[in-house]
Motif scaffolding. Structure first.
Motif: not given
Length: 380
Positions: A27-33, A343-352, A354-355, A373-377
């Motif tokens: 759903d466009g975000v990082i869900a699991e690591i 911008l707090t919703d991107r820039g890191t590989v962390e759960i939650g 943006r993908a 990938f942009s928002q998982g796409r």
């Protein structure tokens, strides 16, 4: 149900470390690591490549190159924006602050005509139609040494996604163009000027600075506040200039031209941006301080591709190798630029988050973006 995308057996570049593992995009975000080299059923084997956050570009003139691929050769804006968007996606950039000049000189031989309002309107229209692959914000380059700055800035509103306003002063004899002979070679070649026409151009710019410089600078600072944009300085050269920037509330300093200015930025807690081409080439094309020199002095926070989009990933990887810390190198083009502009919703590989991700290989001092990938796409 939304289908997960699993990227596995990758060297995950987290904020402070790199380890082998996998990520699940949903759903466009990082869900699991997860850790380990195993490739789950249905997962994509990244074959040990790096997997980093999508790159965040705060200052690129690349769109201007697309709307005018040759001097005095205009190109249709829609196709230019789309080509620019796809070029950046292919280099691993997933968020860009497109630099557009505001402040024109419509009179004289070496003239600069207005374009930013029209171009940004077309950019927003393409975004609304979901035709852009990556995330675009505006970076208004406020040309202090111009004739129409205040009028052009007034045309923008808080709805225009203006993220950055930078204070640009290209008056000959200071900042980037302290060496007028270097400016002469650049401007005469670009605009096909004679010696006499160049002399007239210099005199005109210096006259504009004398007449309008202070008024334009104050107006640009106020307009940045009105638009809710981060304020940036450009080509600060002296401690005094950095002091003025700090008084204005500047958060990021683009391309300080001397060690002295960079040290003053650090003392004033202003983030320091240097050009990726400067780092890759080993020096400034204008004869100013080398990015590598600042990196070695711990005076470099953020890299910008400036005029070569592909330089952003390459320079960050080279910086990671130079520092012996790939996570730190990649942070200069991911988490640090993101936080510097709020911008707090991107820039890191962390759960939650943006993908937004880039898979890349790095060998023989060359970075190759394999998938983006942009928002998982997948966009490249």
């Amino acid at each position: 149900m939304t289908q997960d995308t699993i990227l596995a057996n990758a060297r995950l570049v987290l904020p402070d470390e790199v380890f082998t593992g996998h990520v699940v995009l949903r759903d466009g975000v990082i869900a699991e690591i997860g850790t380990g080299a195993a490739v789950p059923t249905g997962g994509l084997d990244c074959e040990g490549d790096y997997l980093a956050p999508g790159l965040i570009e705060l200052h690129t003139d690349n769109l201007e190159r697309h709307i005018s691929p040759r001097p005095n050769v205009p190109w249709p804006h829609g196709p230019a924006i789309l080509a620019h968007d796809r070029e950046l996606a292919g280099t691993g950039i997933t968020t860009v602050f497109d630099a557009m000049r505001v402040g024109s000189i419509p009179s004289g031989r070496a003239r600069y005509t207005k374009y930013a309002r029209e171009l940004s309107t077309e950019m927003l229209a393409l975004r609304a139609q979901e035709l852009l692959k990556i995330s675009h914000f505006l970076h208004l380059r406020a040309e202090i040494c111009s004739e129409t700055l205040t009028e052009e800035l007034a045309e923008f509103t808080a709805d225009d996604r203006v993220g950055i306003v930078s204070l640009m002063d290209h008056t000959p004899g200071q900042r980037q163009f302290r060496d007028i002979e270097k400016m002469k070679a650049y401007v005469m070649g670009k605009n096909n000027l004679t010696e006499n026409e160049f002399a007239q151009h210099v005199a005109k710019l210096q006259g504009l600075q004398d007449r309008l410089g202070a008024r334009h600078e104050a107006a640009a600072v106020e307009e940045a506040r009105r638009l809710g944009a981060v304020l940036a300085s450009h080509d600060d050269t002296t401690t005094e200039q950095v002091g003025v920037s700090a008084d204005h509330g500047v958060a990021v300093a683009e391309f300080p031209t001397t060690v002295e200015a960079a040290e003053a930025c650090r003392a004033n807690e202003i983030a320091i941006i240097m050009g990726a081409p400067n780092l890759v080439r080993g020096g400034s094309h204008s004869g100013n301080v080398a990015a590598r020199d600042l990196a070695e002095r711990d005076l470099l926070d953020i890299l910008s591709s400036d005029y070569v989009p592909a330089a952003l990933l390459l320079s960050a990887a080279q910086l990671g190798e130079m520092w012996g810390d790939m996570a730190r190198g990649l942070a200069t083009v991911t988490s640090t630029p993101a936080r510097s502009v709020g911008l707090t919703d991107r820039g890191t590989v962390e759960i939650g988050q943006r993908a937004d991700l880039v898979r890349f290989a790095y060998t023989n001092e060359t970075a190759v973006a394999r998938e983006v990938f942009s928002q998982g796409r997948q966009v490249a």
